[in-house]
Design a protein around this motif. Sequence first.
Motif, PDB file in Angstrom:
ATOM      1  N   ILE A  46     -18.582  -4.846  15.510  1.00 53.92           N
ATOM      2  CA  ILE A  46     -17.810  -5.016  16.737  1.00 53.92           C
ATOM      3  C   ILE A  46     -18.282  -6.255  17.495  1.00 53.92           C
ATOM      4  N   ALA A  47     -19.589  -6.443  17.517  1.00 49.74           N
ATOM      5  CA  ALA A  47     -20.141  -7.620  18.188  1.00 49.74           C
ATOM      6  C   ALA A  47     -19.642  -8.895  17.529  1.00 49.74           C
ATOM      7  N   PHE A  48     -19.579  -8.880  16.199  1.00 50.22           N
ATOM      8  CA  PHE A  48     -19.080 -10.040  15.468  1.00 50.22           C
ATOM      9  C   PHE A  48     -17.599 -10.275  15.787  1.00 50.22           C
ATOM     10  N   GLU A  49     -16.833  -9.201  15.763  1.00 52.37           N
ATOM     11  CA  GLU A  49     -15.395  -9.295  16.068  1.00 52.37           C
ATOM     12  C   GLU A  49     -15.170  -9.841  17.471  1.00 52.37           C
ATOM     13  N   ARG A  50     -16.005  -9.344  18.384  1.00 53.89           N
ATOM     14  CA  ARG A  50     -15.874  -9.755  19.777  1.00 53.89           C
ATOM     15  C   ARG A  50     -16.179 -11.247  19.901  1.00 53.89           C
ATOM     16  N   GLN A  51     -17.212 -11.682  19.211  1.00 49.68           N
ATOM     17  CA  GLN A  51     -17.602 -13.088  19.237  1.00 49.68           C
ATOM     18  C   GLN A  51     -16.509 -13.973  18.643  1.00 49.68           C
ATOM     19  N   HIS A  52     -15.974 -13.506  17.512  1.00 50.14           N
ATOM     20  CA  HIS A  52     -14.924 -14.239  16.818  1.00 50.14           C
ATOM     21  C   HIS A  52     -13.677 -14.352  17.709  1.00 50.14           C
ATOM     22  N   ALA A  53     -13.300 -13.230  18.320  1.00 47.50           N
ATOM     23  CA  ALA A  53     -12.117 -13.215  19.183  1.00 47.50           C
ATOM     24  C   ALA A  53     -12.334 -14.107  20.400  1.00 47.50           C
ATOM     25  N   ALA A  54     -13.558 -14.085  20.942  1.00 43.68           N
ATOM     26  CA  ALA A  54     -13.866 -14.910  22.105  1.00 43.68           C
ATOM     27  C   ALA A  54     -13.776 -16.391  21.765  1.00 43.68           C
ATOM     28  N   ALA A  55     -14.220 -16.738  20.538  1.00 50.06           N
ATOM     29  CA  ALA A  55     -14.167 -18.133  20.094  1.00 50.06           C
ATOM     30  C   ALA A  55     -12.723 -18.598  19.935  1.00 50.06           C
ATOM     31  N   LEU A  56     -11.891 -17.727  19.334  1.00 51.54           N
ATOM     32  CA  LEU A  56     -10.473 -18.058  19.154  1.00 51.54           C
ATOM     33  C   LEU A  56      -9.792 -18.229  20.501  1.00 51.54           C
ATOM     34  N   LEU A  57     -10.166 -17.344  21.425  1.00 51.28           N
ATOM     35  CA  LEU A  57      -9.574 -17.347  22.757  1.00 51.28           C
ATOM     36  C   LEU A  57      -9.915 -18.635  23.496  1.00 51.28           C
ATOM     37  N   SER A  58     -11.167 -19.040  23.438  1.00 51.47           N
ATOM     38  CA  SER A  58     -11.560 -20.245  24.170  1.00 51.47           C
ATOM     39  C   SER A  58     -10.956 -21.488  23.529  1.00 51.47           C
ATOM     40  N   ARG A  59     -10.781 -21.449  22.192  1.00 47.80           N
ATOM     41  CA  ARG A  59     -10.139 -22.574  21.522  1.00 47.80           C
ATOM     42  C   ARG A  59      -8.666 -22.672  21.932  1.00 47.80           C
ATOM     43  N   ALA A  60      -8.004 -21.514  22.025  1.00 47.33           N
ATOM     44  CA  ALA A  60      -6.590 -21.490  22.422  1.00 47.33           C
ATOM     45  C   ALA A  60      -6.423 -21.982  23.859  1.00 47.33           C
ATOM     46  N   ARG A  61      -7.376 -21.580  24.735  1.00 44.03           N
ATOM     47  CA  ARG A  61      -7.331 -22.028  26.135  1.00 44.03           C
ATOM     48  C   ARG A  61      -7.539 -23.530  26.228  1.00 44.03           C
ATOM     49  N   GLU A  62      -8.460 -24.023  25.412  1.00 46.00           N
ATOM     50  CA  GLU A  62      -8.761 -25.448  25.385  1.00 46.00           C
ATOM     51  C   GLU A  62      -7.537 -26.231  24.922  1.00 46.00           C
ATOM     52  N   HIS A  63      -6.876 -25.705  23.887  1.00 50.27           N
ATOM     53  CA  HIS A  63      -5.693 -26.364  23.352  1.00 50.27           C
ATOM     54  C   HIS A  63      -4.592 -26.428  24.406  1.00 50.27           C
ATOM     55  N   LEU A  64      -4.419 -25.318  25.127  1.00 50.74           N
ATOM     56  CA  LEU A  64      -3.410 -25.266  26.184  1.00 50.74           C
ATOM     57  C   LEU A  64      -3.735 -26.280  27.273  1.00 50.74           C
ATOM     58  N   ALA A  65      -5.008 -26.388  27.620  1.00 53.16           N
ATOM     59  CA  ALA A  65      -5.439 -27.352  28.636  1.00 53.16           C
ATOM     60  C   ALA A  65      -5.160 -28.778  28.174  1.00 53.16           C
ATOM     61  N   GLN A  66      -5.348 -29.024  26.865  1.00 53.08           N
ATOM     62  CA  GLN A  66      -5.085 -30.359  26.313  1.00 53.08           C
ATOM     63  C   GLN A  66      -3.600 -30.683  26.385  1.00 53.08           C
ATOM     64  N   ILE A  67      -2.773 -29.668  26.111  1.00 53.42           N
ATOM     65  CA  ILE A  67      -1.325 -29.866  26.187  1.00 53.42           C
ATOM     66  C   ILE A  67      -0.911 -30.164  27.625  1.00 53.42           C
ATOM     67  N   ASP A  68      -1.456 -29.378  28.569  1.00 52.75           N
ATOM     68  CA  ASP A  68      -1.154 -29.592  29.982  1.00 52.75           C
ATOM     69  C   ASP A  68      -1.565 -30.988  30.424  1.00 52.75           C
ATOM     70  N   ALA A  69      -2.755 -31.413  29.980  1.00 53.90           N
ATOM     71  CA  ALA A  69      -3.257 -32.733  30.331  1.00 53.90           C
ATOM     72  C   ALA A  69      -2.359 -33.820  29.747  1.00 53.90           C
ATOM     73  N   ALA A  70      -1.887 -33.598  28.516  1.00 56.25           N
ATOM     74  CA  ALA A  70      -1.002 -34.566  27.869  1.00 56.25           C
ATOM     75  C   ALA A  70       0.326 -34.664  28.609  1.00 56.25           C
ATOM     76  N   MET A  71       0.841 -33.498  29.068  1.00 46.99           N
ATOM     77  CA  MET A  71       2.108 -33.500  29.805  1.00 46.99           C
ATOM     78  C   MET A  71       1.956 -34.227  31.132  1.00 46.99           C
ATOM     79  N   LEU A  72       0.796 -34.048  31.759  1.00 49.66           N
ATOM     80  CA  LEU A  72       0.513 -34.720  33.024  1.00 49.66           C
ATOM     81  C   LEU A  72       0.471 -36.235  32.816  1.00 49.66           C
ATOM     82  N   ARG A  73      -0.208 -36.644  31.741  1.00 51.70           N
ATOM     83  CA  ARG A  73      -0.290 -38.074  31.446  1.00 51.70           C
ATOM     84  C   ARG A  73       1.090 -38.640  31.140  1.00 51.70           C
ATOM     85  N   LEU A  74       1.916 -37.813  30.518  1.00 54.15           N
ATOM     86  CA  LEU A  74       3.275 -38.228  30.182  1.00 54.15           C
ATOM     87  C   LEU A  74       4.080 -38.500  31.454  1.00 54.15           C
ATOM     88  N   THR A  75       3.946 -37.604  32.447  1.00 52.30           N
ATOM     89  CA  THR A  75       4.695 -37.789  33.698  1.00 52.30           C
ATOM     90  C   THR A  75       4.116 -38.949  34.507  1.00 52.30           C
TER      91      THR A  75
END
Length: 110
Positions: A46-75
């Motif tokens: 469970i600890a491993f699963e939790r760690q894995h899920a947390a890593a995926l989650l933070s990567r997805a958040r980071e990706h979303l932030a990069q997209i938002d930043a790119a859209m801002l730069r675009l405008t």
Amino acid sequence: MYGWLAAERVNSLARLGGLEREFSEILESSGSAGTDDEHDPEGATIAFERQHAAALLSRAREHLAQIDAAMLRLTEGSYDQCENCGQPIGAARLAARPVTTTCINCASQR
Ligand SMILES: [Zn+2]
């Protein structure tokens, strides 16, 4: 380019939502079991699963932030500009990596 970013943002949000659900389910199941991570083999899984899920989650958040930043730069009109040297990033590089903020020269110097 804006269309791609908008579509990617929708995908990314959907993915983030799914990961958040998954993560809270893992938290719930590990919380109710009251397992000892170190001594219970199931707890370690469970600890491993939790760690894995947390890593995926933070990567997805980071990706979303990069997209938002790119859209801002675009405008702002600085989307095609390298944040390091100010030179144009280039259409080919942006097509391959739409959320990149540096030109190929600066990227290869890192
Ligand atoms: Zn550059």
